[in-house]
Design a protein around this motif. Sequence first.
Motif, PDB file in Angstrom:
ATOM      1  N   SER A  36      37.088 -57.928  28.407  1.00 40.61           N
ATOM      2  CA  SER A  36      38.457 -57.484  28.688  1.00 40.61           C
ATOM      3  C   SER A  36      39.290 -57.432  27.417  1.00 40.61           C
ATOM      4  O   SER A  36      38.831 -57.793  26.325  1.00 40.61           O
ATOM      5  N   SER A  62      41.929 -49.058  17.915  1.00 41.01           N
ATOM      6  CA  SER A  62      41.043 -48.085  18.544  1.00 41.01           C
ATOM      7  C   SER A  62      41.110 -46.708  17.885  1.00 41.01           C
ATOM      8  O   SER A  62      40.098 -46.151  17.443  1.00 41.01           O
ATOM      9  N   TYR A 160      46.622 -47.696  24.435  1.00 41.04           N
ATOM     10  CA  TYR A 160      47.044 -49.038  24.018  1.00 41.04           C
ATOM     11  C   TYR A 160      48.482 -49.023  23.537  1.00 41.04           C
ATOM     12  O   TYR A 160      49.250 -49.954  23.778  1.00 41.04           O
ATOM     13  N   SER A 190      41.839 -45.690  26.895  1.00 35.82           N
ATOM     14  CA  SER A 190      41.702 -46.919  26.104  1.00 35.82           C
ATOM     15  C   SER A 190      41.114 -48.110  26.833  1.00 35.82           C
ATOM     16  O   SER A 190      40.110 -48.677  26.420  1.00 35.82           O
ATOM     17  N   ASP A 191      41.744 -48.557  27.922  1.00 37.15           N
ATOM     18  CA  ASP A 191      41.312 -49.764  28.619  1.00 37.15           C
ATOM     19  C   ASP A 191      41.916 -49.748  30.019  1.00 37.15           C
ATOM     20  O   ASP A 191      43.049 -49.309  30.202  1.00 37.15           O
ATOM     21  N   GLU A 220      37.893 -46.445  33.940  1.00 37.64           N
ATOM     22  CA  GLU A 220      39.234 -45.952  33.618  1.00 37.64           C
ATOM     23  C   GLU A 220      39.584 -44.703  34.415  1.00 37.64           C
ATOM     24  O   GLU A 220      40.703 -44.588  34.932  1.00 37.64           O
TER      25      GLU A 220
END
Length: 329
Positions: A36, A62, A160, A190-191, A220
């Motif tokens: 994570s 990133s 992000y 991104s996440d 995602e």
Amino acid sequence: MSETRLDVLAIGDAVVDVIATASDDFLIEERLTKGSMQVLDADGAAALYAKMRQARETSGGSAANTMAGVAALGGWAGFVGQVADDQLGEIFAHDISALGVEFLTPAKADGEPTGRCLILVTPDAQRTMNTFRGAAHELSVEALDAEQIRGAAILYLEAYLWRSAGPRGAMEEAMRIAHEAGRKVAFTLSDIACIKPHRAEMIAMLDAGAIDLLFANENEIMELADLPTTDAAIAALQDKVPLIVVTCGSEGAVAVERGRRVSAPIARIGKGVVDTTGAGDLFAAGFLVGQARGKDLAESLRIGAIAAAEVISHFGARPESDLKALIAA
């Protein structure tokens, strides 16, 4: 349309990556969820850093990793990100410039110190990221260089940085400048943690036609569409974005352009998976270089797969082998 000077210009977190190995027990002791990304304040970052094993420090973030990959592939890359006028800020600026990435953003003399990301790599090669945003999330519209944006074939944005109001405003202005100049805008999710709090904004951005190329992994894209399968999520979003690219782990990657679907397998390089840090970033670098240089979807996916395979074959988020030679082989 005027000629471009850069293949890709990215806007993202300007942070220094601190990478170290860690045991599963250490993650449990620190109450960290493997794989994570969590956000730390200055005190939390200092406390975790003090407990980490010997680490390697490099300019990171990133989108910055992606631009390092673009440069390593022979592309012309630029990066926009906020650092402070401090030691880590100097390290970041020198390091990314030395990689061949154009970096023009002035350092801030006041405010937060330069950001850093504490990356813990467990024996199964999973990376757990712990980020202190610092100055990176103080990026403002005033830091943008409009001519730099107009001179890039593709503007690449990371989610992000989307979470903070100031950088979000800067990214929105950059998108406007890029589209007015006839350039393309790419956005990476991104996440998964970046999506839920901003899903409505992101969907509105897609509906408005602000994004020409969307990068995501399977989790995602499902989170963004709020649907239980990758195929259903792609189907729900493909009319909103001209080109969607989804990485699917060991299954490779898929690109969907206006309903046309192209898939590619993963590439295998070296000893296999050592550290997954930077895999998505380098995949994006390869795909973006392919698109900026006029390659078709299949070739762009192939370049992305090779770049990703190289970076996971060793420790760290930056390529160590000659990517241009690997692509040409």
